[in-house]
Design an enzyme around this catalytic site. Structure first.
Site, PDB file in Angstrom:
ATOM      1  N   LYS A  15       0.829  -1.215   0.000  1.00 29.66           N
ATOM      2  CA  LYS A  15       0.000   0.000   0.000  1.00 29.66           C
ATOM      3  C   LYS A  15       0.867   1.270   0.000  1.00 29.66           C
ATOM      4  CE  LYS A  15      -4.015  -2.289   2.108  1.00 29.66           C
ATOM      5  NZ  LYS A  15      -5.079  -2.178   3.143  1.00 29.66           N
ATOM      6  N   TYR A  55     -12.626  -1.745  -3.634  1.00 31.39           N
ATOM      7  CA  TYR A  55     -13.152  -1.820  -2.271  1.00 31.39           C
ATOM      8  C   TYR A  55     -14.673  -1.658  -2.229  1.00 31.39           C
ATOM      9  CZ  TYR A  55      -8.488  -1.948  -0.190  1.00 31.39           C
ATOM     10  OH  TYR A  55      -7.232  -2.326   0.207  1.00 31.39           O
ATOM     11  N   ARG A 106       2.036  -6.535   9.015  1.00 32.00           N
ATOM     12  CA  ARG A 106       1.297  -5.389   9.559  1.00 32.00           C
ATOM     13  C   ARG A 106       1.816  -4.985  10.931  1.00 32.00           C
ATOM     14  NH1 ARG A 106      -4.836  -6.916   7.441  1.00 32.00           N
ATOM     15  NH2 ARG A 106      -4.669  -5.829   5.440  1.00 32.00           N
ATOM     16  N   ASN A 116      -2.061   0.303   6.737  1.00 34.83           N
ATOM     17  CA  ASN A 116      -1.581  -0.977   7.264  1.00 34.83           C
ATOM     18  C   ASN A 116      -0.673  -1.742   6.307  1.00 34.83           C
ATOM     19  OD1 ASN A 116      -3.495  -1.744   5.440  1.00 34.83           O
ATOM     20  ND2 ASN A 116      -4.705  -2.970   6.856  1.00 34.83           N
ATOM     21  N   HIS A 119      -2.112  -5.560   1.603  1.00 33.78           N
ATOM     22  CA  HIS A 119      -3.390  -6.250   1.389  1.00 33.78           C
ATOM     23  C   HIS A 119      -3.137  -7.719   1.068  1.00 33.78           C
ATOM     24  CE1 HIS A 119      -7.391  -7.129  -0.338  1.00 33.78           C
ATOM     25  NE2 HIS A 119      -6.731  -7.780  -1.287  1.00 33.78           N
ATOM     26  N   GLU A 130      -9.467 -10.336  -7.816  1.00 30.99           N
ATOM     27  CA  GLU A 130      -8.500  -9.263  -7.591  1.00 30.99           C
ATOM     28  C   GLU A 130      -7.283  -9.391  -8.519  1.00 30.99           C
ATOM     29  OE1 GLU A 130      -9.748  -8.678  -2.886  1.00 30.99           O
ATOM     30  OE2 GLU A 130      -7.764  -9.485  -3.370  1.00 30.99           O
TER      31      GLU A 130
HETATM   32  N1  UDP Z   1      -9.794  -0.510   7.311  1.00 34.25           N
HETATM   33  C1  UDP Z   1      -9.904   0.673   8.030  1.00 34.25           C
HETATM   34  N2  UDP Z   1     -10.632   0.652   9.205  1.00 34.25           N
HETATM   35  C2  UDP Z   1     -11.264  -0.465   9.655  1.00 34.25           C
HETATM   36  C3  UDP Z   1     -11.154  -1.650   8.904  1.00 34.25           C
HETATM   37  C4  UDP Z   1     -10.414  -1.653   7.734  1.00 34.25           C
HETATM   38  O1  UDP Z   1      -9.369   1.703   7.647  1.00 34.25           O
HETATM   39  O2  UDP Z   1     -11.910  -0.414  10.714  1.00 34.25           O
HETATM   40  C5  UDP Z   1      -9.024  -0.498   6.057  1.00 34.25           C
HETATM   41  C6  UDP Z   1      -7.677  -1.232   6.151  1.00 34.25           C
HETATM   42  O3  UDP Z   1      -6.740  -0.555   5.307  1.00 34.25           O
HETATM   43  C7  UDP Z   1      -8.034  -2.603   5.606  1.00 34.25           C
HETATM   44  C8  UDP Z   1      -9.020  -2.241   4.495  1.00 34.25           C
HETATM   45  O4  UDP Z   1      -9.765  -1.149   5.042  1.00 34.25           O
HETATM   46  O5  UDP Z   1      -6.889  -3.281   5.120  1.00 34.25           O
HETATM   47  C9  UDP Z   1      -9.968  -3.332   4.089  1.00 34.25           C
HETATM   48  O6  UDP Z   1     -10.675  -3.765   5.229  1.00 34.25           O
HETATM   49  P1  UDP Z   1     -10.876  -5.322   5.528  1.00 34.25           P
HETATM   50  O7  UDP Z   1     -11.886  -5.438   6.597  1.00 34.25           O
HETATM   51  O8  UDP Z   1     -11.128  -6.046   4.246  1.00 34.25           O
HETATM   52  O9  UDP Z   1      -9.464  -5.745   6.152  1.00 34.25           O
HETATM   53  P2  UDP Z   1      -8.301  -6.678   5.567  1.00 34.25           P
HETATM   54  O10 UDP Z   1      -8.968  -7.782   4.793  1.00 34.25           O
HETATM   55  O11 UDP Z   1      -7.428  -5.800   4.700  1.00 34.25           O
HETATM   56  O12 UDP Z   1      -7.571  -7.163   6.776  1.00 34.25           O
HETATM   57 MG    MG Z   2     -10.305  -7.614   3.204  1.00 36.38          MG
END
Ligand code: UDP
Ligand code: MG
Length: 143
Positions: A15, A55, A106, A116, A119, A130
């Protein structure tokens, strides 16, 4: 459908925060040291429309606008990674969304829940979707 995606490939993005902070090298080293083979790779800038498409599942959530703004703040590195059990093993390597375990990518490189560093696809089905979002079939290498 991409060849042999069934259980052995996942899609990652390094990212914008990780690129801006100079963490690309250490992150790729950790990925390849963990047994993932890079089969496709590109540095690219997401447009607002493309980030919203990637997203779309999160549209309407309270973090959605912040997430899209962050993801278009600089380039991302997208890659398709190959390994047996790729999706689950890669999610373990990167750590959970909140409170990522010691030593995960992370844990080492995230600066917030949003910023974070990395992905990883959450299912084999999404790994295919994806991967096709970023790569044409002829951009994915068969070793
Ligand atoms: N994210 C955020 N706040 C939250 C949850 C997720 O900003 O409370 C962001 C974070 O960058 C995350 C992305 O949104 O990687 C996608 O969320 P997801 O729940 O899919 O998490 P991931 O699968 O990336 O762990
Ligand atoms: Mg996710």
């Amino acid at each position: 459908m991409l060849r042999c995606m069934a259980n052995n490939r996942t899609l990652t993005m390094i990212k914008p925060d990780a690129i801006a902070q100079g963490n690309v090298g250490p992150i790729i080293k950790k990925i390849t040291n963990s047994g993932f083979k890079i089969v496709a790779l590109k540095l690219t800038q997401l447009s607002p429309e493309r980030a919203a498409e990637f997203y779309a599942v999160h549209k309407g959530k309270k973090f959605y606008e912040e997430l899209v703004t962050f993801m278009i703040s600089g380039p991302v590195i997208a890659a398709v990674l190959e390994k047996k059990n790729a999706v689950d093993d890669f999610r373990a390597l990167i750590g959970t969304t909140v409170d990522a375990a010691q030593g995960t990518i992370r844990n080492l490189y995230a600066s917030s829940v949003t910023k974070n560093a990395i992905h990883g696809s959450d299912s084999n089905e999404n790994a295919v979707i994806e991967s096709e979002f970023y790569f044409n079939k002829d951009e994915i290498i068969d070793y």
